[in-house]
Design an enzyme around this catalytic site. Structure first.
Site, PDB file in Angstrom:
ATOM      1  N   LYS A  30      32.439  -5.564  49.283  1.00 25.81           N
ATOM      2  CA  LYS A  30      33.430  -5.183  48.557  1.00 25.81           C
ATOM      3  C   LYS A  30      34.505  -6.185  48.682  1.00 25.81           C
ATOM      4  O   LYS A  30      34.758  -6.760  49.814  1.00 25.81           O
ATOM      5  CB  LYS A  30      33.780  -3.843  48.471  1.00 25.81           C
ATOM      6  N   ARG A  39      26.222   3.260  51.555  1.00 29.23           N
ATOM      7  CA  ARG A  39      25.476   2.476  50.350  1.00 29.23           C
ATOM      8  C   ARG A  39      25.510   1.160  50.917  1.00 29.23           C
ATOM      9  O   ARG A  39      26.704   0.691  50.620  1.00 29.23           O
ATOM     10  CB  ARG A  39      25.873   3.158  49.135  1.00 29.23           C
TER      11      ARG A  39
END
Length: 301
Positions: A243, A282
């Site tokens: 991210k 994840r």
């Protein structure tokens, strides 16, 4: 699909796809390790994913990638067919289903436990019929009104991720007085709608939604506050993989690290999240985070 990809190392990507015999029964969450944090592999069946550049938009390529993660040890394969990158365009449920359902079916036949990453109850229902055992929903405050009833009726596990408003906008509502407390309170408010529909507490998994309606510092505050989310009484999933806030942390010579350059930082987050007791992480790079959570489990004894 009548055939699936070979395990890593059995031939080039262009070789014929060998048949994989179906499992005796669908894999269940109860079959997964209970002595460590689980690793969920991200499989984006989209042409415009921020993290992999649409490498797996083709069905066969997606199946190969999913099987590779399965053979590498991913506990769950999270299949998604709609991008949430900023300013991406929404697709119809029909197009989403055309992308994901063949992949879900192939993963289930190979013995993988599958999560369907969708904001559409109609897509989730068809994926469950194809063998998916978990719904991963990033819609947050804009949850499909049919989703609670579906989760109650099917009894599957449901990942409830926090977000505010349009998930495709760049931090549209990233203003918080206390991000941990407010995220926890907003998750509880959405969760209670599922309770009202008959969903059992043990079906709910909470995700703080790193990068969704949060800036970089707020993401770090949420990671430091994982114990507060765990105190709500549900399993917790952390999705930090590749991210933007990791890219900005790794800035070198004024340039943020690109998504594929963020896997080491992701593995570090996986180890720390595992130490904090989260249920699953994840990730895009399965081996690195699987090693990280195994080391954490051994360290904790």
């Amino acid at each position: 699909m009548d055939s699936l990809a070979a395990a890593p190392g059995t031939g080039p990507a262009t070789s014929p796809l060998p048949v994989v015999r179906p499992s005796r029964r669908a894999r269940r969450l109860s079959d997964l390790p209970a002595d460590r944090t689980l690793v969920m592999g991200v499989l984006n069946v989209t042409p415009d994913s921020f993290s992999d550049g649409g490498q797996f938009a083709d069905t066969d390529a997606a199946i190969r990638a999913g099987l590779k993660m399965h053979y590498e040890g991913a506990d769950i394969i999270d299949v998604g067919g709609e991008s949430t990158r900023p300013d991406s365009v929404r697709i119809s449920p029909e197009e989403e289903q055309a992308r994901v359902l063949p992949v879900v079916e192939a993963m289930v036949r190979a013995g993988a436990l599958v999560s369907i990453d969708t904001m559409n109850a109609a897509t989730a229902e068809k994926a469950i019929a194809a063998g998916a055992a978990v719904i991963n929903d990033v819609s947050g405050t804009e949850t499909d009104p049919d989703m609670p009833g579906l989760v109650a009726r099917t009894g599957v596990s449901y990942i409830l991720m926090h977000s505010r408003g349009n998930v495709r906008s760049n931090d549209p509502n990233a203003s918080y007085a206390d991000v941990v407390e407010e995220v926890a309170a907003e998750l509880v408010k959405i969760r209670d709608r599922f309770y009202a529909a008959g969903v059992a507490p043990e079906q709910i998994i909470l995700d703080p939604g790193l990068g969704f309606s949060k800036d970089a510092e707020q993401n770090w505050e949420l990671l430091r506050g994982l114990d507060r989310l765990g105190a709500l009484g549900h399993r917790v999933l952390v999705g930090a993989s590749r991210k933007r806030f990791l890219g900005s942390l790794l800035t070198s010579y004024g340039k943020a690290a690109q998504p594929l350059e963020r896997d080491n930082a992701t593995a570090a987050v996986s180890a720390l999240a595992a130490a904090a007791g989260v249920w699953a992480v994840r990730v895009h790079n399965v081996p690195a985070s699987l090693d990280a959570v195994k080391v954490t489990a051994a360290w904790k004894g």
